[in-house]
Design an enzyme around this catalytic site. Structure first.
Site, short mmCIF file in Angstrom:
data_model
loop_
_atom_site.label_atom_id
_atom_site.label_comp_id
_atom_site.label_asym_id
_atom_site.label_seq_id
_atom_site.Cartn_x
_atom_site.Cartn_y
_atom_site.Cartn_z
N TYR A 276 -8.61 -3.45 -11.50
CA TYR A 276 -8.30 -2.16 -10.85
C TYR A 276 -7.01 -1.53 -11.41
O TYR A 276 -6.99 -0.38 -11.82
CB TYR A 276 -8.05 -2.37 -9.36
CG TYR A 276 -9.23 -2.55 -8.47
CD1 TYR A 276 -9.76 -1.48 -7.75
CD2 TYR A 276 -9.80 -3.81 -8.27
CE1 TYR A 276 -10.82 -1.65 -6.87
CE2 TYR A 276 -10.85 -3.98 -7.39
CZ TYR A 276 -11.36 -2.90 -6.69
OH TYR A 276 -12.40 -3.08 -5.82
N LYS B 34 0.11 5.37 -6.05
CA LYS B 34 -0.90 5.38 -7.14
C LYS B 34 -1.80 6.61 -7.00
O LYS B 34 -2.09 7.30 -7.98
CB LYS B 34 -1.71 4.09 -7.09
CG LYS B 34 -2.75 3.90 -8.17
CD LYS B 34 -4.07 4.59 -7.94
CE LYS B 34 -4.72 4.33 -6.63
NZ LYS B 34 -5.22 3.00 -6.44
N HIS C 185 -27.55 21.14 -2.03
CA HIS C 185 -27.62 21.69 -3.38
C HIS C 185 -26.68 22.87 -3.55
O HIS C 185 -26.55 23.67 -2.62
CB HIS C 185 -29.06 22.14 -3.65
CG HIS C 185 -29.28 22.58 -5.04
ND1 HIS C 185 -29.28 21.72 -6.12
CD2 HIS C 185 -29.49 23.82 -5.54
CE1 HIS C 185 -29.50 22.41 -7.22
NE2 HIS C 185 -29.62 23.69 -6.90
N CYS D 51 0.82 -1.21 0.00
CA CYS D 51 0.00 0.00 0.00
C CYS D 51 0.86 1.26 0.00
O CYS D 51 0.66 2.16 -0.82
CB CYS D 51 -0.93 -0.01 1.21
SG CYS D 51 -1.83 1.52 1.41
N GLU E 56 -6.76 1.78 -13.74
CA GLU E 56 -6.21 3.01 -13.13
C GLU E 56 -4.98 3.49 -13.90
O GLU E 56 -4.85 4.67 -14.21
CB GLU E 56 -5.87 2.75 -11.66
CG GLU E 56 -7.12 2.55 -10.82
CD GLU E 56 -6.87 2.35 -9.33
OE1 GLU E 56 -7.81 2.51 -8.56
OE2 GLU E 56 -5.73 2.03 -8.94
N GLU F 58 -26.35 14.89 -4.52
CA GLU F 58 -27.78 15.03 -4.21
C GLU F 58 -28.63 14.08 -5.04
O GLU F 58 -29.76 13.76 -4.68
CB GLU F 58 -28.24 16.48 -4.34
CG GLU F 58 -28.24 17.02 -5.75
CD GLU F 58 -28.65 18.51 -5.80
OE1 GLU F 58 -29.78 18.82 -5.41
OE2 GLU F 58 -27.82 19.34 -6.21
N CYS G 245 -1.37 1.66 -3.17
CA CYS G 245 -2.40 2.70 -3.02
C CYS G 245 -1.84 4.12 -2.94
O CYS G 245 -2.33 5.03 -3.61
CB CYS G 245 -3.21 2.46 -1.75
SG CYS G 245 -3.52 0.75 -1.39
P1 NDP Z 1 -7.85 -7.55 -10.50
O1 NDP Z 1 -8.27 -8.81 -9.89
O2 NDP Z 1 -8.61 -6.31 -10.22
O3 NDP Z 1 -7.82 -7.72 -12.09
C1 NDP Z 1 -7.08 -8.72 -12.70
C2 NDP Z 1 -7.34 -8.65 -14.19
O4 NDP Z 1 -6.48 -9.54 -14.87
C3 NDP Z 1 -8.77 -9.03 -14.54
O5 NDP Z 1 -9.19 -8.19 -15.57
C4 NDP Z 1 -8.60 -10.48 -15.02
O6 NDP Z 1 -9.55 -10.83 -15.97
C5 NDP Z 1 -7.25 -10.41 -15.66
N1 NDP Z 1 -6.55 -11.68 -15.69
C6 NDP Z 1 -6.27 -12.49 -14.63
N2 NDP Z 1 -5.55 -13.56 -15.02
C7 NDP Z 1 -5.35 -13.40 -16.34
C8 NDP Z 1 -4.67 -14.17 -17.31
N3 NDP Z 1 -4.05 -15.31 -16.99
N4 NDP Z 1 -4.66 -13.74 -18.57
C9 NDP Z 1 -5.29 -12.59 -18.91
N5 NDP Z 1 -5.95 -11.82 -18.04
C10 NDP Z 1 -5.98 -12.22 -16.77
O7 NDP Z 1 -6.31 -7.40 -10.15
P2 NDP Z 1 -5.29 -6.19 -10.24
O8 NDP Z 1 -3.98 -6.81 -10.55
O9 NDP Z 1 -5.80 -5.12 -11.11
O10 NDP Z 1 -5.26 -5.66 -8.74
C11 NDP Z 1 -5.01 -6.58 -7.67
C12 NDP Z 1 -5.88 -6.26 -6.49
O11 NDP Z 1 -5.38 -5.11 -5.84
C13 NDP Z 1 -7.32 -5.92 -6.84
O12 NDP Z 1 -8.12 -7.08 -6.90
C14 NDP Z 1 -7.73 -5.02 -5.72
O13 NDP Z 1 -8.27 -5.79 -4.69
C15 NDP Z 1 -6.43 -4.36 -5.29
N6 NDP Z 1 -6.37 -2.98 -5.80
C16 NDP Z 1 -7.25 -2.07 -5.33
C17 NDP Z 1 -7.24 -0.79 -5.78
C18 NDP Z 1 -8.24 0.18 -5.25
O14 NDP Z 1 -8.82 -0.08 -4.21
N7 NDP Z 1 -8.48 1.29 -5.94
C19 NDP Z 1 -6.28 -0.33 -6.77
C20 NDP Z 1 -5.39 -1.37 -7.23
C21 NDP Z 1 -5.44 -2.64 -6.74
P3 NDP Z 1 -11.03 -11.34 -15.56
O15 NDP Z 1 -11.75 -10.12 -15.08
O16 NDP Z 1 -11.57 -11.88 -16.83
O17 NDP Z 1 -10.84 -12.37 -14.50
#
Ligand code: NDP
Length: 462
Positions: A179, A51, A437, A43, A183, A442, A48
């Protein structure tokens, strides 16, 4: 005289581990903590916090454009990546210092080393070989980016490297639709980087409400981000100074950098968990019960290493539950229901509770209230980006099951909506709440009539 060196030994100095160690120390326990990298974990060091700083930096690009509509003359703003990185590094160092200070205040002995289990009560510090024994052990080692094995994978970066790139790339390909991918696609695009997002699904952000996903993807494409869906990144080659991504449909896309954002996996390997008989599941996540206890009663685990909800506030909350259960004799289970979350894209997404699709699967009568409008700040600025607010309501109990927003400050807004949903408030309470407002928020208290309802899964338009 105790046979242990410590009442508690914490492995991992991220959000969950530091919170647990510091407060256990303040409570008067003898606490040790091992962290092999920098204090603060994902984080603070490469997640976080940096980022969000990048997100703020990216936001100025649109702010300069919008300012013109409000009467400002803005002359050629120039962005310098290196200056942002230095400022970010200073802030991260400051926060890391605060983490160390907090641990000092709790009289926690910090070991700058990775730790591995020797047996169920003993860990060894890898840096020195020293062994320490503890009555209770907390594993809080977090997670790391998943990097599937494909040819050229070593040429790609992940969120571990992206915060410290020497130079801002002129072009980037980001693989993933979650995510981090979303982002960073927005961040890099705002810095003027030619950005391509490659996602295996049909629409980004699979776990979110479909209206939010569709609208955000439309806005991203309209801004100029290339979004390639239903496609996998199959392999990567180096061509002179650039990289080429070869996609599953045969397309070849070239860019200066390729970033993988394909989810995160638990950091449990290398701990020698088998020596302590701590069990992991098929995804290598440490198995815990609702009280965060592993298969060994005096060993506990919190945060991403348990692979439930990978969010900092969840890890911190779990640390607090652990302390109550393990040191105050008040068994406390974390309630993982209704966790609000935001995606810091431009525009942002905020969401809590059930999406329309989930609610329709679970409830026999569902009411959908939504409004799509041009927020006031996007009127004379000329920014043609609409905002969406949406409530998903159980038509029988009237309880609001889900709240969703896409637009400026959605993250701030959804934090407060999270309280309303956690309080199981009904739509009638929303209707009885006076609007503030003029605000965008709202809209959440002035959507009096459902746009449509579902009965037993079938949509009925009004
Ligand atoms: P996410 O789980 O959000 O997304 C992973 C992505 O990768 C999905 O789109 C998934 O597709 C895809 N994917 C997974 N495996 C493969 C593969 N083998 N080949 C191709 N595509 C694949 O993970 P992130 O890495 O973006 O972030 C990790 C975690 O960190 C998040 O789950 C979140 O909990 C946390 N985070 C939170 C943030 C916030 O609160 N703003 C910001 C950044 C991270 P599919 O959807 O089809 O499964």
């Amino acid at each position: 005289m105790s046979i242990y060196d410590y009442d508690l030994f914490v492995i991992g100095g991220g959000s969950g581990g530091v919170r647990a160690a510091r407060l256990a120390g303040v409570m008067g326990n003898r606490v040790g903590l091992a962290e092999g990298h920098r204090m603060g974990g994902t984080c603070v060091i490469r997640g976080c916090v940096p980022k969000k700083l990048f997100t703020y930096a990216a936001g100025y690009s649109e702010a300069f454009e919008d300012a013109k509509g409000f009467g400002w003359t803005v002359k050629k703003p120039r962005f310098e990546w290196k200056k942002l990185i230095s400022a970010k590094n200073r802030e991260i160092a400051r926060l890391e210092g605060l983490y160390h200070k907090g641990l000092e205040n709790g009289r926690v002995k910090v070991y700058g080393s990775r730790a591995v289990f020797v047996d169920a009560h003993t860990v060894q510090l890898e840096a020195t070989g020293e062994r320490v024994r503890a009555e209770k052990i907390l594993i809080a080692t977090g997670g790391q980016p998943q990097s599937p094995n494909f040819s050229g994978q070593d040429l790609c970066i992940t969120s571990n490297e992206v915060f410290d790139l020497e130079m801002l790339p002129k072009s980037i390909i980001i693989a993933g639709g979650g995510y981090i991918a979303v982002e960073f696609a927005n961040i890099f695009h705002s810095f003027g980087v030619k950005t391509t997002l490659v996602y295996r699904g049909e629409l980004i952000l699979r776990q979110f409400d479909r209206d939010l996903r569709r609208l955000l993807q439309e806005v991203m494409v309209a801004k100029g981000i290339r979004v390639i869906c239903n496609t996998l990144l199959e392999h990567v080659e180096r061509n002179n100074k650039q990289l080429s991504a070869i996609l599953s449909d045969g397309t070849v896309v070239a860019a200066d950098q390729i970033m993988l954002a394909l989810g995160r996996v638990p950091n449990s390997g290398g701990l020698r968990l088998e020596r302590a008989r701590v069990a992991v599941d098929a995804a290598d996540a440490i198995i815990v019960d609702r009280y965060l206890q592993t298969t060994v009663p005096h060993i506990w685990a919190v945060g991403d290493v348990t692979n439930r909800i990978q969010l900092t506030p969840v890890a911190i909350h779990e640390a607090m539950c652990f302390l109550r259960t393990a040191f105050e004799n008040k068994p406390t289970a974390l309630d993982h229901d209704l966790v609000a979350t935001a995606v810091f894209s431009h525009p942002e997404i905020g969401t809590v509770g059930l999406s329309e699709e989930e609610a329709v699967r679970k409830y026999s009568r569902v009411e959908i209230y939504k409004t799509l409008f041009l927020p006031m700040r996007n009127t004379i600025s000329g920014r043609n980006e609409k905002m969406l607010t949406k409530l998903v309501v159980d038509g029988e109990s009237r309880i609001v099951l889900g709240a969703h927003v896409l637009g400026p400050d959605a993250g701030e807004l959804i934090q407060l909506m999270g309280i309303a949903l956690k309080g199981r408030l009904t739509k009638d309470v929303f209707d009885a709440t006076m609007a503030v407002h003029p605000t965008a928020a709202e809209e959440f208290v002035t959507m009096y009539h459902p746009n449509y309802i579902y009965r037993d899964g079938k949509r009925q338009d009004n």
